[in-house]
Design a protein around this motif. Sequence first.
Motif, PDB file in Angstrom:
ATOM      1  N   ALA A 230       0.519  -1.216   0.123  1.00 17.51           N
ATOM      2  CA  ALA A 230       0.035   0.030   0.006  1.00 17.51           C
ATOM      3  C   ALA A 230       0.777   1.472  -0.487  1.00 17.51           C
ATOM      4  O   ALA A 230       0.500   2.329  -0.061  1.00 17.51           O
ATOM      5  CB  ALA A 230      -1.270   0.009   1.779  1.00 17.51           C
ATOM      6  N   GLY A 231       1.721   1.055   0.962  1.00 14.82           N
ATOM      7  CA  GLY A 231       2.475   2.492   1.105  1.00 14.82           C
ATOM      8  C   GLY A 231       3.429   2.318  -0.664  1.00 14.82           C
ATOM      9  O   GLY A 231       3.392   3.774  -0.758  1.00 14.82           O
ATOM     10  N   LEU A 232       3.546   1.966  -1.015  1.00 10.10           N
ATOM     11  CA  LEU A 232       4.565   1.559  -1.908  1.00 10.10           C
ATOM     12  C   LEU A 232       3.852   2.042  -3.615  1.00 10.10           C
ATOM     13  O   LEU A 232       3.792   3.086  -4.286  1.00 10.10           O
ATOM     14  CB  LEU A 232       5.353   0.219  -2.493  1.00 10.10           C
ATOM     15  CG  LEU A 232       5.688   0.434  -3.611  1.00 10.10           C
ATOM     16  CD1 LEU A 232       7.073   1.718  -4.179  1.00 10.10           C
ATOM     17  CD2 LEU A 232       6.541  -1.312  -4.326  1.00 10.10           C
ATOM     18  N   ALA A 233       2.517   2.124  -3.484  1.00 14.66           N
ATOM     19  CA  ALA A 233       1.434   2.310  -4.612  1.00 14.66           C
ATOM     20  C   ALA A 233       1.422   4.125  -4.061  1.00 14.66           C
ATOM     21  O   ALA A 233       1.108   4.378  -5.111  1.00 14.66           O
ATOM     22  CB  ALA A 233       0.524   1.640  -4.373  1.00 14.66           C
ATOM     23  N   THR A 236       5.073   5.433  -5.258  1.00 14.04           N
ATOM     24  CA  THR A 236       4.641   5.681  -6.765  1.00 14.04           C
ATOM     25  C   THR A 236       3.859   6.727  -7.527  1.00 14.04           C
ATOM     26  O   THR A 236       4.421   7.872  -8.616  1.00 14.04           O
ATOM     27  CB  THR A 236       4.566   4.138  -7.416  1.00 14.04           C
ATOM     28  OG1 THR A 236       5.146   3.515  -7.262  1.00 14.04           O
ATOM     29  CG2 THR A 236       4.469   3.808  -8.715  1.00 14.04           C
ATOM     30  N   ALA A 237       2.432   6.687  -6.756  1.00 18.58           N
ATOM     31  CA  ALA A 237       1.181   7.501  -6.773  1.00 18.58           C
ATOM     32  C   ALA A 237       2.158   8.960  -6.714  1.00 18.58           C
ATOM     33  O   ALA A 237       1.756   9.697  -8.120  1.00 18.58           O
ATOM     34  CB  ALA A 237       0.267   7.084  -6.693  1.00 18.58           C
ATOM     35  N   LEU A 357      12.409   0.294  -7.874  1.00 18.04           N
ATOM     36  CA  LEU A 357      11.898  -0.003  -9.538  1.00 18.04           C
ATOM     37  C   LEU A 357      10.783   0.746  -9.841  1.00 18.04           C
ATOM     38  O   LEU A 357      10.374   1.466 -10.638  1.00 18.04           O
ATOM     39  CB  LEU A 357      11.826  -1.198  -9.767  1.00 18.04           C
ATOM     40  CG  LEU A 357      11.875  -1.797 -10.960  1.00 18.04           C
ATOM     41  CD1 LEU A 357      13.058  -0.858 -12.547  1.00 18.04           C
ATOM     42  CD2 LEU A 357      11.629  -3.606 -11.304  1.00 18.04           C
ATOM     43  N   LEU A 358       9.881   0.165  -9.071  1.00 20.06           N
ATOM     44  CA  LEU A 358       8.630   1.335  -9.068  1.00 20.06           C
ATOM     45  C   LEU A 358       8.972   3.183  -8.613  1.00 20.06           C
ATOM     46  O   LEU A 358       7.737   3.436  -9.693  1.00 20.06           O
ATOM     47  CB  LEU A 358       7.441   0.182  -8.684  1.00 20.06           C
ATOM     48  CG  LEU A 358       7.032  -1.314  -8.678  1.00 20.06           C
ATOM     49  CD1 LEU A 358       6.488  -1.669  -7.747  1.00 20.06           C
ATOM     50  CD2 LEU A 358       6.971  -1.274  -9.945  1.00 20.06           C
ATOM     51  N   PHE A 391      -3.058  13.855  -2.310  1.00 19.77           N
ATOM     52  CA  PHE A 391      -3.155  13.843  -1.271  1.00 19.77           C
ATOM     53  C   PHE A 391      -4.821  12.043  -0.826  1.00 19.77           C
ATOM     54  O   PHE A 391      -4.087  11.660   0.644  1.00 19.77           O
ATOM     55  CB  PHE A 391      -4.263  14.554  -0.853  1.00 19.77           C
ATOM     56  CG  PHE A 391      -3.769  16.170  -0.740  1.00 19.77           C
ATOM     57  CD1 PHE A 391      -3.022  15.831  -0.004  1.00 19.77           C
ATOM     58  CD2 PHE A 391      -4.408  16.941  -1.659  1.00 19.77           C
ATOM     59  CE1 PHE A 391      -2.321  17.858   0.248  1.00 19.77           C
ATOM     60  CE2 PHE A 391      -4.254  18.677  -1.430  1.00 19.77           C
ATOM     61  CZ  PHE A 391      -3.050  18.801  -0.585  1.00 19.77           C
ATOM     62  N   LEU A 392      -4.893  11.717  -2.456  1.00 23.79           N
ATOM     63  CA  LEU A 392      -5.950  10.474  -1.887  1.00 23.79           C
ATOM     64  C   LEU A 392      -4.967   9.507  -1.571  1.00 23.79           C
ATOM     65  O   LEU A 392      -5.552   8.209  -0.874  1.00 23.79           O
ATOM     66  CB  LEU A 392      -6.511  10.389  -3.106  1.00 23.79           C
ATOM     67  CG  LEU A 392      -7.948  11.999  -2.799  1.00 23.79           C
ATOM     68  CD1 LEU A 392      -9.045  11.962  -3.897  1.00 23.79           C
ATOM     69  CD2 LEU A 392      -8.382  11.616  -1.515  1.00 23.79           C
ATOM     70  N   ALA A 393      -3.918   9.280  -2.186  1.00 22.43           N
ATOM     71  CA  ALA A 393      -3.468   7.896  -2.523  1.00 22.43           C
ATOM     72  C   ALA A 393      -2.734   7.568  -1.046  1.00 22.43           C
ATOM     73  O   ALA A 393      -2.847   6.229  -0.407  1.00 22.43           O
ATOM     74  CB  ALA A 393      -2.065   8.240  -3.827  1.00 22.43           C
ATOM     75  N   PRO A 394      -1.975   8.617  -0.397  1.00 22.29           N
ATOM     76  CA  PRO A 394      -1.438   8.222   1.058  1.00 22.29           C
ATOM     77  C   PRO A 394      -2.524   7.433   2.157  1.00 22.29           C
ATOM     78  O   PRO A 394      -2.730   6.907   2.947  1.00 22.29           O
ATOM     79  CB  PRO A 394      -0.480   9.355   1.138  1.00 22.29           C
ATOM     80  CG  PRO A 394      -0.309   9.706   0.056  1.00 22.29           C
ATOM     81  CD  PRO A 394      -1.314   9.876  -0.433  1.00 22.29           C
TER      82      PRO A 394
END
Length: 416
Positions: A230-233, A236-237, A357-358, A391-394
């Motif tokens: 979840a944190g990596l996503a 990345t965003a 990488l991501l 704002f929303l991704a985290p």
Amino acid sequence: MTSSPTHAPPAPPQRPVLREPAFLRLWSGTTASGLATWALPFVLGLAVLQRDLSATGLGLVLAARTGGFLLAVAVGGVLADRHSRRAVVLWSGLAAAAAAPLLAAGLGRSTALMAAAAVLAGAGQGACRPAFQALTAETVDPDRRQQANAAMTFSVRVSALLGPSLATMLAAFFDSSALLLGIGALWLIAALAPGRGAPRDSVETPQRASLLGEFMEGVREARRHPWFLAGLAALTAVIATGYSATGVALPLISRDRYDTGVVLAAATTAYTLGALGGALLIARWRPRSQGWAALAGLAAYGFAPLALMLPVHPAVVVAAYAVAGVGIELFNVPWFTATQREVAPDKLARVSSLDFLLSYGLAPVGLAVIAPAIGAFGTGPVLAVCAATCFLAPLAAGTVRTARHFSRGTGEAAVS
């Protein structure tokens, strides 16, 4: 008669990690690699100004370096888990150092040679990143890793601030070829300075999987940690949108809205200074819900595109970038520390390579998309999407069950 309670003596204060010779050597190596990494684009830019390299050639060489980085970061993670992390740092640093004289030899003569050398330089840079991350966990005891990671990220920000400045200053006394050789010397320091980490259990097996197979073992290890995915996503965003807004929209806004390049320079400097302040703060701060606090820091990057979107005073833009800088380090340090704590030690470098990488590998995609998007939809709507994403991704990542403490454990154990 009951005896009076006894109290354990207070624990002695921890010795700062920078006073430990082993960590100081590791920190020196990472600092040298950071200076070399940040200085190279500016030295090549100076070569363009001196007409030793064309603008097209500059783009080709930098793209080649990025390609080398992306190819090597995954392989480097596998090798660092398969073999000695110290050996991977050594050979990757030596590869990047060897690229420097090749870049100098091709300057003004062969763009193809420079591109090939840039692939080698990027490969050395990419391979050492996960190895350095894993070597930190081997060198520093768990109780001081947050302090160590803060010192590491502090050196990265100082390198980002000083690398280009030192390159520009030295250009008054040396030509571009000499500066490229100086970058090679920095990579030699990065290769040779770190010592060995703590001994690890042998990971040698009679029959190994392929490099791809071993990398996929790292992916499977990452999947065991929902907070990490979840944190990596979210990271990345944020990098793909917020970082792209900084790289593309900030120069345009500085020129078109404020009619000066001062806003661009002040905002980027404020971001770096904010990050330095964030690293100093998080070196000692231990929030009880460290995952949520870190993700809130990551979300603070959204203030940067938000300030660019609104017709505000230039000081507000500069302040927004300072806040973003503080926030990114409030995320980075707990993120690295939790990864070192939670991930299986024999797979740490591979999981770290997946992280790089991501998160950083997809950043060029955002840079490539945002300029056409601004042309098609306008600056305001694109920046609004960037701010909303930051704002929303985290926030979404924070809803994952294990994200509160960046740990699969619960309660106080996750905070200790």
